[in-house]
Scaffold this motif. Structure first.
Motif, PDB file in Angstrom:
ATOM      1  N   THR A   7       0.825  -1.203   0.000  1.00  0.00           N
ATOM      2  CA  THR A   7       0.000   0.000   0.000  1.00  0.00           C
ATOM      3  C   THR A   7       0.860   1.253   0.000  1.00  0.00           C
ATOM      4  O   THR A   7       2.037   1.217   0.376  1.00  0.00           O
ATOM      5  CB  THR A   7      -0.978  -0.006   1.202  1.00  0.00           C
ATOM      6  N   ASP A   8       0.258   2.339  -0.479  1.00  0.00           N
ATOM      7  CA  ASP A   8       0.877   3.672  -0.407  1.00  0.00           C
ATOM      8  C   ASP A   8       2.287   3.670  -1.003  1.00  0.00           C
ATOM      9  O   ASP A   8       3.238   4.107  -0.359  1.00  0.00           O
ATOM     10  CB  ASP A   8       0.847   4.170   1.044  1.00  0.00           C
ATOM     11  N   ILE A   9       2.359   3.227  -2.259  1.00  0.00           N
ATOM     12  CA  ILE A   9       3.667   3.194  -2.921  1.00  0.00           C
ATOM     13  C   ILE A   9       4.098   4.598  -3.357  1.00  0.00           C
ATOM     14  O   ILE A   9       5.278   4.840  -3.521  1.00  0.00           O
ATOM     15  CB  ILE A   9       3.680   2.193  -4.091  1.00  0.00           C
ATOM     16  N   GLY A  48      -3.718   1.623  -3.210  1.00  0.00           N
ATOM     17  CA  GLY A  48      -3.851   3.050  -3.405  1.00  0.00           C
ATOM     18  C   GLY A  48      -2.722   3.930  -2.937  1.00  0.00           C
ATOM     19  O   GLY A  48      -1.769   3.476  -2.298  1.00  0.00           O
ATOM     20  N   ASP A  49      -2.906   5.204  -3.288  1.00  0.00           N
ATOM     21  CA  ASP A  49      -1.815   6.148  -3.342  1.00  0.00           C
ATOM     22  C   ASP A  49      -0.714   5.532  -4.189  1.00  0.00           C
ATOM     23  O   ASP A  49       0.433   5.375  -3.774  1.00  0.00           O
ATOM     24  CB  ASP A  49      -1.347   6.588  -1.942  1.00  0.00           C
ATOM     25  N   LEU A  50      -1.143   5.219  -5.431  1.00  0.00           N
ATOM     26  CA  LEU A  50      -0.226   4.595  -6.394  1.00  0.00           C
ATOM     27  C   LEU A  50       0.765   5.638  -6.894  1.00  0.00           C
ATOM     28  O   LEU A  50       1.959   5.372  -7.016  1.00  0.00           O
ATOM     29  CB  LEU A  50      -1.020   4.012  -7.560  1.00  0.00           C
ATOM     30  N   GLY A  78      -6.172   5.709  -4.333  1.00  0.00           N
ATOM     31  CA  GLY A  78      -6.283   6.447  -3.077  1.00  0.00           C
ATOM     32  C   GLY A  78      -6.391   7.938  -3.316  1.00  0.00           C
ATOM     33  O   GLY A  78      -6.470   8.401  -4.461  1.00  0.00           O
ATOM     34  N   ASN A  79      -6.363   8.690  -2.228  1.00  0.00           N
ATOM     35  CA  ASN A  79      -6.574  10.140  -2.322  1.00  0.00           C
ATOM     36  C   ASN A  79      -5.483  10.860  -3.095  1.00  0.00           C
ATOM     37  O   ASN A  79      -5.721  11.927  -3.664  1.00  0.00           O
ATOM     38  CB  ASN A  79      -6.701  10.739  -0.921  1.00  0.00           C
ATOM     39  N   HIS A  80      -4.268  10.312  -3.125  1.00  0.00           N
ATOM     40  CA  HIS A  80      -3.211  10.949  -3.904  1.00  0.00           C
ATOM     41  C   HIS A  80      -3.345  10.665  -5.397  1.00  0.00           C
ATOM     42  O   HIS A  80      -2.672  11.305  -6.204  1.00  0.00           O
ATOM     43  CB  HIS A  80      -1.828  10.507  -3.412  1.00  0.00           C
ATOM     44  N   ASP A  81      -4.183   9.702  -5.750  1.00  0.00           N
ATOM     45  CA  ASP A  81      -4.367   9.370  -7.157  1.00  0.00           C
ATOM     46  C   ASP A  81      -5.353  10.327  -7.815  1.00  0.00           C
ATOM     47  O   ASP A  81      -6.080  11.064  -7.138  1.00  0.00           O
ATOM     48  CB  ASP A  81      -4.858   7.917  -7.275  1.00  0.00           C
ATOM     49  N   MET A 149      -9.178  -1.985   0.028  1.00  0.00           N
ATOM     50  CA  MET A 149      -9.597  -0.593  -0.173  1.00  0.00           C
ATOM     51  C   MET A 149      -8.494   0.338   0.329  1.00  0.00           C
ATOM     52  O   MET A 149      -7.551  -0.110   0.987  1.00  0.00           O
ATOM     53  CB  MET A 149     -10.891  -0.322   0.591  1.00  0.00           C
ATOM     54  N   HIS A 150      -8.599   1.626   0.009  1.00  0.00           N
ATOM     55  CA  HIS A 150      -7.556   2.565   0.444  1.00  0.00           C
ATOM     56  C   HIS A 150      -7.836   3.182   1.817  1.00  0.00           C
ATOM     57  O   HIS A 150      -7.025   3.100   2.733  1.00  0.00           O
ATOM     58  CB  HIS A 150      -7.371   3.687  -0.581  1.00  0.00           C
ATOM     59  N   HIS A 151      -8.980   3.848   1.960  1.00  0.00           N
ATOM     60  CA  HIS A 151      -9.251   4.607   3.185  1.00  0.00           C
ATOM     61  C   HIS A 151      -9.694   3.702   4.340  1.00  0.00           C
ATOM     62  O   HIS A 151     -10.346   2.679   4.122  1.00  0.00           O
ATOM     63  CB  HIS A 151     -10.335   5.649   2.942  1.00  0.00           C
ATOM     64  N   GLY A 189      -4.936   0.818   3.646  1.00  0.00           N
ATOM     65  CA  GLY A 189      -3.689   1.518   3.922  1.00  0.00           C
ATOM     66  C   GLY A 189      -4.004   2.933   4.355  1.00  0.00           C
ATOM     67  O   GLY A 189      -4.733   3.152   5.318  1.00  0.00           O
ATOM     68  N   HIS A 190      -3.455   3.922   3.654  1.00  0.00           N
ATOM     69  CA  HIS A 190      -3.786   5.336   3.804  1.00  0.00           C
ATOM     70  C   HIS A 190      -3.189   5.961   5.065  1.00  0.00           C
ATOM     71  O   HIS A 190      -2.750   7.102   5.032  1.00  0.00           O
ATOM     72  CB  HIS A 190      -5.310   5.515   3.789  1.00  0.00           C
ATOM     73  N   CYS A 191      -3.163   5.241   6.184  1.00  0.00           N
ATOM     74  CA  CYS A 191      -2.736   5.824   7.462  1.00  0.00           C
ATOM     75  C   CYS A 191      -1.224   5.857   7.618  1.00  0.00           C
ATOM     76  O   CYS A 191      -0.700   6.618   8.443  1.00  0.00           O
ATOM     77  CB  CYS A 191      -3.348   5.036   8.627  1.00  0.00           C
TER      78      CYS A 191
HETATM   79 FE   LIG Z   1      -3.966   8.029   1.328  1.00  0.00          FE
END
Ligand SMILES: [Fe+2]
Ligand SMILES: [Fe+2]
Length: 274
Positions: A7-9, A48-50, A78-81, A149-151, A189-191
């Motif tokens: 996650t969060d690469i 996510g946050d690819l 994710g949110n950065h995507d 999921m991401h969040h 992930g995300h956190c």
């Molecule tokens: Fe995130």
């Protein structure tokens, strides 16, 4: 059955760093580390946050890289995507409503990847259309279901982190409650820090991420905090009646010490490292 959860690469322009670390190199390091130890993994799921800034070049490099891997890779955003840019590079990953959601078969049950992205926000969203998709997907899925999921759909109890959690957690949770019997585990992930627990009795785990690490400070009220904890991913073992999720801190550079013999009879003050 084994799965790898990355996650969060946060892939970014080659040469740029985040938190003093190179996310492109650390993505590669995670893949190398995981595949050397678990070549029998059925799938790698990246939650996510690819891309750090939702840039097309990052998605193009990601596509080229995963197409060369000997194992299937499933992607969540994710949110950065940026969903639109992502789908320009991965158009086949859109569902009928244009969300990045899919189901995939596993030797034990079904993997489900969902899309919690929303525009101009770092929080997560799960609208009525996505809820309907998930409700139907779970109803049609052979259990056990491994949901990615991401969040985070549950509070981490770290204030600033929970300001950007899944906003529609109640609607999402109602679907989980309705299908809890067939869901084996929820992964997200995300956190950028690891924690675990359950939602309506369904266990979940949050993996730390392959590049920059966060820090769970329960007294912080305003700022997201980073730390120098090692880069990590998770390996998932589903065997018999059990699901085991191990966080693998592949970025750890310290020593590994022998602490004693596996033969308890040999344990003594003389033989055990202390
Ligand atoms: Fe995130
Ligand atoms: Fe992230």
């Amino acid at each position: 059955m084994k799965l790898i959860h990355l996650t969060d690469i946060h892939l970014t322009t080659p040469g740029q760093t985040i938190g003093g670390r190179d996310p492109n190199a650390n993505f590669e390091n995670a893949l190398t580390h995981a595949l050397a130890r678990h070549p029998d993994a059925e799938a790698i799921v990246i939650t996510g946050d690819l891309s750090d800034w939702g840039e097309r070049a990052d998605y193009q490099r990601l596509r080229a890289r995963i197409e060369r891997l000997p194992v299937r890779v499933q992607l969540a955003i994710g949110n950065h995507d940026d969903r639109a840019t992502f789908l320009e590079v991965f158009p086949e990953l859109a569902d009928a409503d244009g969300h990045v959601q899919t189901r995939f078969s596993l030797s034990r049950g079904t993997g489900v990847v969902i899309d919690t992205w929303g525009p101009r926000s770092h929080a997560g969203f799960y609208c009525d259309k996505r809820c309907a998709w998930l409700d139907a997907a779970l109803a049609q899925s052979e259990g056990p279901v491994f949901l990615f999921m991401h969040h985070h759909p549950v509070p981490s109890h770290v204030g600033p982190v929970d300001q950007i959690m899944l906003r529609d957690a109640d609607a999402f949770g109602a679907i989980i409650a309705a299908h809890r019997q067939r869901i084996a585990h929820i992964f997200f992930g995300h956190c950028h820090f690891a924690f675990s627990g359950s939602l309506h009795g369904v266990p979940f785990s949050c993996a730390r991420g392959t590049n920059h690490a966060g820090w769970a400070d329960f007294t912080e009220t305003a700022m997201l905090l980073g730390s120098d904890l090692p880069e990590a991913y998770a390996v998932v073992f589903a065997k018999g009646a059990s699901v085991t999720v191990q966080m693998v801190e592949f970025g750890y550079r310290g020593a590994h010490r022998i602490e004693g013999s596996p033969d308890c009879a040999a344990w003594s003050r003389a033989t055990m490292a202390r």
